[in-house]
Design a protein around this motif. Structure first.
Motif, PDB file in Angstrom:
ATOM      1  N   LYS A 160      -4.486   4.848  -6.755  1.00  9.42           N
ATOM      2  CA  LYS A 160      -3.117   4.554  -6.339  1.00  9.42           C
ATOM      3  C   LYS A 160      -2.901   5.150  -4.961  1.00  9.42           C
TER       4      LYS A 160
ATOM      5  N   ARG B  44      -0.302   5.029  -1.184  1.00  8.40           N
ATOM      6  CA  ARG B  44       1.013   4.710  -0.646  1.00  8.40           C
ATOM      7  C   ARG B  44       0.841   4.160   0.764  1.00  8.40           C
TER       8      ARG B  44
ATOM      9  N   SER C 148       3.921   2.498  -4.065  1.00  7.22           N
ATOM     10  CA  SER C 148       2.490   2.685  -4.319  1.00  7.22           C
ATOM     11  C   SER C 148       1.842   1.360  -4.686  1.00  7.22           C
ATOM     12  N   GLN C 149       0.564   1.277  -4.406  1.00  4.70           N
ATOM     13  CA  GLN C 149      -0.210   0.128  -4.832  1.00  4.70           C
ATOM     14  C   GLN C 149      -1.594   0.605  -5.258  1.00  4.70           C
ATOM     15  N   VAL C 150      -2.274  -0.209  -6.027  1.00  2.00           N
ATOM     16  CA  VAL C 150      -3.609   0.136  -6.507  1.00  2.00           C
ATOM     17  C   VAL C 150      -4.633  -0.581  -5.629  1.00  2.00           C
TER      18      VAL C 150
END
Length: 153
Positions: free
Chosen positions: A93, A95, A102-104
């Motif tokens: 995760k 930012r 947040s993103q994966v």
């Protein structure tokens, strides 16, 4: 010296030159090479005109780790190489700036950031980078001589 003797020596020299050229090419293409760093995005770790020794084996074997400094093709300009630090691996995760949430990091990608976060075009702008764009991993700085240091994570 006869013509045949001269011709034989010339062919021998050309043969040796071609062998060394092939060995040099394979070494720089598949094992490692030297790269000159330019731009402020990795300051203070790296400065413009630092010369780096890089290796090509880790990216091919997918043995990169968080914290490694890498050389990759720029996702926004394929004619340009970038020097960044891996901040996220697939499944991490992270930012980014856009969007602010947040993103994966997706499978087959990495999250790259410059050490100088206020002056770096990196994954916070263009998102996760395909691992296929990674060319090499930085091993050490070899120039300037008074700043030779290992940079392997």
């Amino acid at each position: 010296m006869t013509f045949m003797n001269f011709f034989g020596k010339t062919c021998g020299f050309i043969g040796y030159a071609l062998q060394y050229a092939c060995i040099t090419h394979c070494t720089f293409e598949y094992i490692g090479d030297f790269v000159m760093c330019s731009g402020p995005s990795m300051e203070p770790t790296l400065e413009s005109n630092n010369i780096l020794l890089t290796e090509h084996i880790s990216p091919r074997l997918q043995k990169l780790r968080r914290g490694d400094i890498i050389i990759a093709k720029s996702p926004s300009n394929p004619r340009q190489n970038i020097c960044k630090r891996i901040k996220g691996l697939p499944g991490d995760k992270v930012r980014g700036n856009f969007p602010k949430r947040s993103q994966v990091v997706p499978r087959g990608h990495v999250w790259l950031e410059g050490d100088n976060s206020s002056n770096s075009a990196d994954s916070r702008i263009y998102g996760p980078v395909p691992a296929g764009l990674i060319r090499s991993r930085v091993v050490c700085r070899v120039w300037p001589l008074d700043k030779i240091t290992s940079l392997a994570a």
